[in-house]
Write an enzyme that holds these catalytic residues in place. Structure first.
Site, PDB file in Angstrom:
ATOM      1  N   SER A 146      37.927  36.809  42.854  1.00 13.90           N
ATOM      2  CA  SER A 146      37.223  37.773  43.693  1.00 13.90           C
ATOM      3  C   SER A 146      38.171  38.868  44.189  1.00 13.90           C
ATOM      4  O   SER A 146      38.790  39.555  43.392  1.00 13.90           O
ATOM      5  CB  SER A 146      36.543  37.046  44.857  1.00 13.90           C
ATOM      6  N   ASP A 302      34.843  45.324  44.287  1.00 17.53           N
ATOM      7  CA  ASP A 302      36.026  44.493  44.190  1.00 17.53           C
ATOM      8  C   ASP A 302      36.274  44.098  42.734  1.00 17.53           C
ATOM      9  O   ASP A 302      35.479  44.438  41.853  1.00 17.53           O
ATOM     10  CB  ASP A 302      35.912  43.285  45.123  1.00 17.53           C
ATOM     11  N   ASP A 304      35.878  41.564  40.750  1.00 23.65           N
ATOM     12  CA  ASP A 304      34.831  40.941  39.945  1.00 23.65           C
ATOM     13  C   ASP A 304      33.464  41.559  40.189  1.00 23.65           C
ATOM     14  O   ASP A 304      32.447  41.061  39.709  1.00 23.65           O
ATOM     15  CB  ASP A 304      34.787  39.420  40.155  1.00 23.65           C
ATOM     16  N   ASP A 306      31.322  41.813  42.616  1.00 18.82           N
ATOM     17  CA  ASP A 306      30.203  41.195  43.318  1.00 18.82           C
ATOM     18  C   ASP A 306      30.138  41.641  44.781  1.00 18.82           C
ATOM     19  O   ASP A 306      29.214  41.290  45.501  1.00 18.82           O
ATOM     20  CB  ASP A 306      30.244  39.664  43.211  1.00 18.82           C
TER      21      ASP A 306
END
Length: 574
Positions: A146, A302, A304, A306
């Site tokens: 993340s 960010d 990834d 999400d």
């Protein structure tokens, strides 16, 4: 180091063949830094509902190809025990070692007879959740940490609905991992061999195309970007570039300036130490570019993709909205749009978490929609969508959000989705721009109407073995010796979520019977004057969080209360 840790070090010394890990271990041993060596080996990296997450390196308490193979064998055992002819979707973000981990994971799965669909390039987390649903696979895995710093990587497992796995599945996988020796315990197949045998397959391009179409479907009917509408965007050297630029083009936003230094994937994240779009430092290059090109909006995703962060041009400056503020703005705007379409607001269901702003409760009481509160973790929001779907009422879902900058509009995924969040944010900003308001001003209007609900967090770090013990002591103390006041505010109620209390719900039709939340290591202290503090250990990092909730008649009042709660919480977690 105790004897068990010493034996682990010796086992790795005898078996590690990866050159970089072998060199790192030799250096650790020769350095004489017993604390660093102990931290790398004193425990196994814990596998939970969030999967694995840790720093890269050698050892049982690190992310490396051996730990990934061991974990994947546990996943494979679970799938083969519960599914006939199981399959899995696999993805990764831009982090270091991600491709190595992906190839190892795919090879282990293939060796266990599991068909693997692998995205041919880095893709956002929500596209993995979507792929599970679109391809009807038994599970999904995404390799990501993340918004953590560059030295981290992780491993998240998804169920056959595209949501993160439940506690029971995680426990079963964890038990299988414990039985699997880290060396020689996992069945292995070379990635290229798996491709040749047809056990590993590149995910078809149609899956990503279908994802973009699904995101586009939640666009407000008839939306058209104003002529010359400009957006500055940064993917923070992560996965968002492809999907964000595609969806903006789909809704007619053609003037998109991308931060050049953060455009290309780079797991070193050279421009910011902490690629988290909630922090101004991570957005600084985007703000510098915005000063030159004067956009209508600045958005960031960010690594990834999400989570989404924003900066709002306001009176010559750029104001950052918090995750709670963006969630409240989107919820209010979406229910207004639904009302304008003639839909019954009472039939709508919005979902957030117990640690997110309580301001949506006020919106729910005003507009009449149902507001549900679940535990921290977007999988619980996904579970509520699944329940609505099972009842044939999927269209009742309005949106879900977490205070940590995660949002979902639509039911194409079961995890937070920064791609749809960017789409919705741009459309909402354009809506208010037509009315002579920016998003900061729109949020101020809501504050004036409902009260200033301000939030904050205190993060107390507890690294290493001693830190883990201290975290447990703090939570035990808060249970066994409950506080009677915090920052001078009397405690008027306490909820220990370890008891699995009834799920909070406000307004709406509430046709279903009350639900109970799963047991969780979370303690809520409700204070007088509608203030509160929630204490919760992180599930992925060595820290205890205090979530602060302050309400005031003015911003100054709420900020003063929040400051008092902040100071008091730091003392409690010292």
């Amino acid at each position: 180091m105790d004897k068990e840790t010493e034996s682990r070090v010796q086992l790795w010394k005898e078996n590690v063949t990866e050159p970089d890990l072998k060199a790192e271990l030799d250096e650790l041993i020769s350095s004489g830094d017993e604390e660093a060596l102990n931290d790398a080996f004193y425990r196994d990296l814990a596998f939970g509902t969030a999967g694995l997450r840790g720093t890269l390196g050698v050892g049982t308490n690190r992310m490396n190809v051996y730990v990934v193979a061991q974990a994947t064998q546990g996943v494979a055992d679970y799938l083969n025990a519960h599914y006939e002819n199981p399959s899995i979707a696999l993805a990764r973000d831009s982090r270091l070692k991600g491709e190595d981990f992906q190839r190892v994971a795919a090879g282990v799965l293939a060796a266990n007879g599991i068909h693997v669909y692998v995205y041919p390039r880095i893709e956002p987390v929500p596209t993995l959740s979507f792929a599970v649903r679109y391809l009807h696979t038994s599970a999904g895995i995404v390799l990501t940490a993340s918004h953590n710093p560059a030295q981290y990587n992780g491993y998240k497992v998804y169920n056959d609905n595209g949501g993160q796995i439940a506690n029971e599945a995680a426990d079963e996988i964890s038990a299988s991992i414990e039985k699997t020796p880290v060396f020689g315990g996992a069945k292995m197949m070379d990635f290229d061999e798996g491709l040749e045998k047809g056990l590993i397959e590149w995910t078809p391009e149609e899956v990503l195309d279908a994802f973009i179409e699904a995101v586009k479907k939640v666009s407000v009917p008839g939306f058209k970007a104003p002529e010359g509408y400009k957006v500055v965007y940064t993917p923070l050297n992560g996965t968002g570039m492809e999907c964000v630029t595609r969806i903006l083009k789909e809704i007619g936003v053609n003037d998109v300036e991308v931060v050049p230094e953060q455009k290309d994937p780079d797991g070193n994240f050279p421009t910011c130490k902490y690629p988290n779009p909630e922090f101004r430092e991570a957005l600084q290059l985007a703000l510098d570019l915005a000063d030159k090109v004067k956009p209508n909006l600045v958005v960031a995703t960010d690594p990834d993709a999400d989570r989404m962060g924003t900066a709002i041009p306001h009176n010559g400056e750029y104001v950052l909205l918090s995750g709670n503020e963006m969630g409240v703005l989107l919820m209010d705007w979406l229910i207004k749009m639904a009302e304008q379409r003639g839909e019954d607001p009472k039939a709508k269901v919005a979902v957030s978490t117990i640690v997110s702003s309580v301001m949506p409760d006020a919106l729910a009481r005003d507009h009449g929609f149902e507001m549900r509160r679940v535990l921290t973790g977007f999988k619980y929001i996904g579970d509520q969508i699944d329940q609505l779907k099972d009842e044939g009422e999927e269209d009742r879902f309005l949106m879900g959000f977490e205070e940590s900058y995660g949002y979902l509009v639509g039911t194409h995924a079961r995890d937070k989705d920064a791609i749809v969040a960017v789409e919705m944010c741009v459309e909402m900003a354009a809506y208010y721009a037509e009315r002579g308001m920016d998003l900061y001003e729109a949020m101020e209007e809501l504050y004036k109407k409902y009260g200033y609900y301000l939030n904050g967090t205190v993060n107390a770090q507890f690294p290493g073995e001693a830190g883990a013990k201290r975290m447990a002591e703090i939570m035990t103390g808060l249970r066994e010796k409950p506080l009677t006041e915090i920052a001078g505010y009397k405690v008027v109620g306490m909820t220990d979520f370890a008891t699995g209390p009834e799920m909070p719900r406000v307004s709406g039709l509430q046709k279903e019977a009350p639900q109970h939340l799963p047991a969780a290591n979370v303690i809520e202290y409700r204070l007088e004057d509608d203030n509160k503090v929630i204490f919760r250990p992180s599930g992925t990092e060595p820290k205890v969080k205090a979530y602060l909730f302050a309400k005031g008649a003015t911003r100054a009042d709420a900020e003063a209360i929040r400051a008092k709660l902040d100071e008091a919480s730091k003392k409690i977690l010292a």
